[in-house]
Write a protein that holds these residues in place. Structure first.
Motif, PDB file in Angstrom:
ATOM      1  N   ALA A  80      33.032  45.835  27.927  1.00 48.22           N
ATOM      2  CA  ALA A  80      33.763  46.731  27.018  1.00 48.22           C
ATOM      3  C   ALA A  80      34.937  46.009  26.395  1.00 48.22           C
ATOM      4  N   ASN A  81      35.327  46.489  25.232  1.00 46.82           N
ATOM      5  CA  ASN A  81      36.556  46.043  24.565  1.00 46.82           C
ATOM      6  C   ASN A  81      37.330  47.306  24.254  1.00 46.82           C
ATOM      7  N   GLU A  82      38.511  47.441  24.839  1.00 49.23           N
ATOM      8  CA  GLU A  82      39.277  48.675  24.603  1.00 49.23           C
ATOM      9  C   GLU A  82      40.719  48.310  24.332  1.00 49.23           C
ATOM     10  N   GLY A  83      41.147  48.498  23.102  1.00 50.65           N
ATOM     11  CA  GLY A  83      42.543  48.194  22.744  1.00 50.65           C
ATOM     12  C   GLY A  83      42.859  46.746  23.049  1.00 50.65           C
ATOM     13  N   ASP A  84      43.902  46.565  23.850  1.00 48.27           N
ATOM     14  CA  ASP A  84      44.364  45.208  24.163  1.00 48.27           C
ATOM     15  C   ASP A  84      43.441  44.502  25.162  1.00 48.27           C
ATOM     16  N   TYR A  85      42.524  45.231  25.764  1.00 51.58           N
ATOM     17  CA  TYR A  85      41.812  44.655  26.909  1.00 51.58           C
ATOM     18  C   TYR A  85      40.335  44.377  26.645  1.00 51.58           C
ATOM     19  N   VAL A  86      39.866  43.321  27.320  1.00 51.24           N
ATOM     20  CA  VAL A  86      38.432  43.053  27.367  1.00 51.24           C
ATOM     21  C   VAL A  86      38.010  43.170  28.827  1.00 51.24           C
ATOM     22  N   TYR A  87      36.856  43.776  29.047  1.00 57.50           N
ATOM     23  CA  TYR A  87      36.325  43.961  30.405  1.00 57.50           C
ATOM     24  C   TYR A  87      35.110  43.056  30.556  1.00 57.50           C
ATOM     25  N   VAL A  88      35.125  42.235  31.588  1.00 51.96           N
ATOM     26  CA  VAL A  88      34.084  41.212  31.698  1.00 51.96           C
ATOM     27  C   VAL A  88      33.486  41.225  33.106  1.00 51.96           C
ATOM     28  N   ARG A  89      32.143  41.200  33.144  1.00 54.98           N
ATOM     29  CA  ARG A  89      31.440  41.138  34.433  1.00 54.98           C
ATOM     30  C   ARG A  89      30.991  39.700  34.665  1.00 54.98           C
ATOM     31  N   ARG A 177      29.480  42.508  55.931  1.00 60.76           N
ATOM     32  CA  ARG A 177      28.505  43.571  55.652  1.00 60.76           C
ATOM     33  C   ARG A 177      28.029  43.585  54.213  1.00 60.76           C
ATOM     34  N   TYR A 178      28.852  43.077  53.307  1.00 58.74           N
ATOM     35  CA  TYR A 178      28.500  43.147  51.887  1.00 58.74           C
ATOM     36  C   TYR A 178      28.552  41.759  51.244  1.00 58.74           C
ATOM     37  N   ALA A 179      27.573  41.488  50.391  1.00 58.25           N
ATOM     38  CA  ALA A 179      27.624  40.258  49.593  1.00 58.25           C
ATOM     39  C   ALA A 179      28.124  40.637  48.209  1.00 58.25           C
ATOM     40  N   VAL A 180      29.179  40.000  47.762  1.00 57.21           N
ATOM     41  CA  VAL A 180      29.683  40.255  46.405  1.00 57.21           C
ATOM     42  C   VAL A 180      28.701  39.610  45.429  1.00 57.21           C
ATOM     43  N   THR A 181      28.237  40.376  44.454  1.00 50.81           N
ATOM     44  CA  THR A 181      27.295  39.817  43.469  1.00 50.81           C
ATOM     45  C   THR A 181      27.943  39.629  42.097  1.00 50.81           C
ATOM     46  N   HIS A 182      28.890  40.519  41.747  1.00 47.04           N
ATOM     47  CA  HIS A 182      29.613  40.383  40.468  1.00 47.04           C
ATOM     48  C   HIS A 182      31.033  40.880  40.659  1.00 47.04           C
ATOM     49  N   VAL A 183      31.925  40.309  39.876  1.00 41.74           N
ATOM     50  CA  VAL A 183      33.306  40.793  39.868  1.00 41.74           C
ATOM     51  C   VAL A 183      33.628  41.214  38.432  1.00 41.74           C
ATOM     52  N   HIS A 184      34.220  42.401  38.295  1.00 39.50           N
ATOM     53  CA  HIS A 184      34.584  42.914  36.964  1.00 39.50           C
ATOM     54  C   HIS A 184      36.076  42.690  36.748  1.00 39.50           C
ATOM     55  N   PHE A 185      36.397  41.959  35.677  1.00 43.05           N
ATOM     56  CA  PHE A 185      37.792  41.621  35.386  1.00 43.05           C
ATOM     57  C   PHE A 185      38.252  42.343  34.117  1.00 43.05           C
ATOM     58  N   ARG A 186      39.541  42.648  34.086  1.00 38.60           N
ATOM     59  CA  ARG A 186      40.155  43.159  32.865  1.00 38.60           C
ATOM     60  C   ARG A 186      41.171  42.118  32.399  1.00 38.60           C
ATOM     61  N   LEU A 187      40.908  41.512  31.253  1.00 33.57           N
ATOM     62  CA  LEU A 187      41.827  40.507  30.711  1.00 33.57           C
ATOM     63  C   LEU A 187      42.387  41.027  29.385  1.00 33.57           C
ATOM     64  N   SER A 188      43.426  40.328  28.923  1.00 35.54           N
ATOM     65  CA  SER A 188      44.136  40.815  27.745  1.00 35.54           C
ATOM     66  C   SER A 188      43.788  39.979  26.516  1.00 35.54           C
ATOM     67  N   HIS A 189      43.810  40.633  25.341  1.00 41.74           N
ATOM     68  CA  HIS A 189      43.629  39.870  24.099  1.00 41.74           C
ATOM     69  C   HIS A 189      44.923  39.199  23.675  1.00 41.74           C
ATOM     70  N   GLU A 190      46.015  39.589  24.333  1.00 36.55           N
ATOM     71  CA  GLU A 190      47.314  39.003  23.960  1.00 36.55           C
ATOM     72  C   GLU A 190      47.808  38.084  25.069  1.00 36.55           C
ATOM     73  N   PHE A 191      48.238  36.898  24.695  1.00 35.76           N
ATOM     74  CA  PHE A 191      48.703  35.905  25.674  1.00 35.76           C
ATOM     75  C   PHE A 191      50.155  36.190  26.045  1.00 35.76           C
ATOM     76  N   ARG A 192      50.358  36.572  27.307  1.00 33.44           N
ATOM     77  CA  ARG A 192      51.733  36.812  27.802  1.00 33.44           C
ATOM     78  C   ARG A 192      51.929  35.942  29.028  1.00 33.44           C
ATOM     79  N   PRO A 193      52.431  34.710  28.815  1.00 30.61           N
ATOM     80  CA  PRO A 193      52.489  33.753  29.933  1.00 30.61           C
ATOM     81  C   PRO A 193      53.438  34.184  31.033  1.00 30.61           C
TER      82      PRO A 193
END
Ligand code: EPU
Length: 342
Positions: A80-89, A177-193
């Motif tokens: 997804a792309n929502e406002g300032d954020y991109v969601y990535v699997r 008990r669980y194997a992680v298969t994917h991680v969903h991240f929320r990153l920003s379109h704006e660089f704020r170091p």
């Protein structure tokens, strides 16, 4: 899918310990992992399974008499792309730093300070990796897993993962008990170091980078150089990064120590707790650059234990225990390994 029997694990742990696994299964899809689990028919017993990433946080004390699981899946997918954020699997089996580079190249921001951390994306969600003032949990939205008892898919929100400093529920009640298969991240379109962690600003200035006009790639390269100056390259000297976590002590304990050691570095955690760098405690005990048999303490960062060549897991464990005993005797603080002993 690759299946090997009586397989060397030397290439699967960054300490370079020569342990073996009865079986190694490297799967290319979630379906392959599910099929394997559902065929096992051992009524939910997961003790003979060990899911690994690149083995950058493991210490093998002996051979593993079961099946080591590892994902070879390599996929990065924008959900997804929502406002300032991109969601990535992101697939668990992707090298963490390859993911950081991909994000910076894609102009998705946030992960720069986590550059060059060894390991794979799946492990980032288990250990909550962190460096230079950032932690994986700042960007993780949720985690997809497979239940190793049933093969069923289960999603965990970041809240359910109960992230803390180098900690998550996957290291406690969900362990093994669980194997992680994917991680969903929320990153920003704006660089704020994030430049507040000690040493970043001076390192940028040394390289002639203008803080007000900084690019994410410049920050990433600076972090990479800071790490390279302090931390050994596993391909040259076997190690698992920080061997211990930094202890968090009560403020009363800290104040007592600070009166004896006024230059002791420390970070406030909250009103009642203070974090003390284990590297400093170990160095004060005289261990920096020292060896015990084939295991040693890295000369430029005392938090890192190294395989000087041909060390066994027990060599490293013995060194670990000697260091723990010395730190405890001198400071009354128990330091705890971050590395998992298998
Ligand atoms: N220090 C010493 N002697 C040493 C090492 C450190 O006195 O041999 C002092 C330093 O002078 C500094 C303080 O301890 O005042 C902190 O040192 P540093 O900034 O190197 O960080 P750290 O607390 O030792 C943690 C992470 C590292 C991460 C760095 C930078 C943990 C367990 N480790 O180390 O993570 O790169 O901060 O953010 O929290 C890793 O997990 O593998 C890893 C390298």
């Amino acid at each position: 899918m690759i299946i090997k029997d009586n397989c060397s694990l030397r290439e699967h742990n960054t300490f370079g310990i020569a342990a073996r696994a009865a079986h190694l299964l490297e799967y290319d899809s979630v379906e392959e992992l599910q099929a394997f689990i559902r065929k096992r028919n051992v009524s939910g017993d997961t003790s003979a399974l060990l899911h690994i990433g690149s083995g950058s946080n493991l210490l093998f004390l002996g051979d593993f008499d079961g099946t080591v699981l590892h994902s070879r899946k390599q996929e990065i997918h924008v959900t997804a792309n929502e406002g300032d954020y991109v969601y990535v699997r992101v697939s668990a089996g992707i090298q963490w730093d390859a993911w950081v580079q991909y994000a910076v190249d894609s102009r998705w921001y946030g992960l720069e300070n986590l550059s060059l951390i060894p390991g794979e994306v799946g492990a980032s969600a288990v250990q909550n990796i962190g460096a230079y003032g950032s932690e994986a949990k700042d960007f993780i939205i949720f985690v997809d897993t497979i239940d190793l008892r049933t093969g069923d898919i289960r999603h965990f929100t970041a809240e359910e993962c109960r992230y803390g400093y180098r900690d998550s529920a996957f290291k406690h009640e969900l362990r093994g008990r669980y194997a992680v298969t994917h991680v969903h991240f929320r990153l920003s379109h704006e660089f704020r170091p994030h430049l507040d962690y000690g040493g970043i600003r001076s390192a940028l200035a040394e390289r002639g980078y203008d803080e007000t006009n900084l690019t994410a790639e410049q920050l990433r390269q600076t972090i990479i150089e800071i790490r390279r100056a302090k931390l050994p390259e596993p391909s040259e000297l076997g190690n698992a990064g920080s061997f211990f976590t930094n202890p968090i002590v009560g403020r009363d304990v800290y104040e007592r120590l600070a009166s004896d050691y006024p230059t002791m570095p420390h970070y406030d955690v909250d009103e009642r707790h203070v974090k003390i760098p284990a590297g400093w405690l170990i160095e004060q005990c005289g261990w920096k650059g020292k060896a015990l048999g084939r295991a040693g303490v890295y000369e430029r960062q005392a938090l890192v234990l190294v395989n000087l060549g041909g060390a066994t897991g027990d060599d490293v464990k013995t060194l670990c225990e000697r260091i723990q005993a010395d730190v405890s005797a001198r400071f009354g603080i128990e330091i705890v390994p971050e590395v998992n002993f298998i």
